[in-house]
Motif scaffolding. Sequence first.
Motif: not given
Length: 172
Positions: A159-160, A162-163, A166-167, A170
């Motif tokens: 999850l980290r 993937r975050l 995404l960051n 972005q």
Amino acid sequence: PAAFVSPLPAFADAPLLTPSAMLTAGQYLNDIKAARRGLDDVAPLIVRDSTEGFEAARITIRKEPVNGIRKACSKIIMLLPEGSAGRKEKDKIYESIKKNLETLDNGMRPEAKERPDNLALLKTVQMELDAFSEGLGIAAADPPAPPPTTTADEDLAALRARLAELNALQSQ
């Protein structure tokens, strides 16, 4: 003259269960199949031939899915016609399964003076479960695939990552 041939199937060829009972029995057959596979986990514990191995084996036969044998077998027997040869046969096999599981359990107690051939008893119970499952006119469905086995740390790391992806996307 030609011999008379009955258009109806012989009773010996008829399934033991009605179609609706087959649906109900199917779920219990899945439980029996899972319990039989669960007994595979007991063999390596018996082979250890140690107090710890025997205790772990006794715990395993008390947990899911093995502890579901009694309920599944008795529910299937209740679905069979009262007094039928099929019901008598399944009842006899079930009684033997219970007796052999008890002998297996008692033979692995720490205070047991004599140990039966626990591995042979285990294989006998597995063969009896196979015999119990046969002849009902239905087959057990393959159980659903088990959920993926990842640890909470692996899940958190994924999850980290993937975050972070995404960051990064972005901020472009």
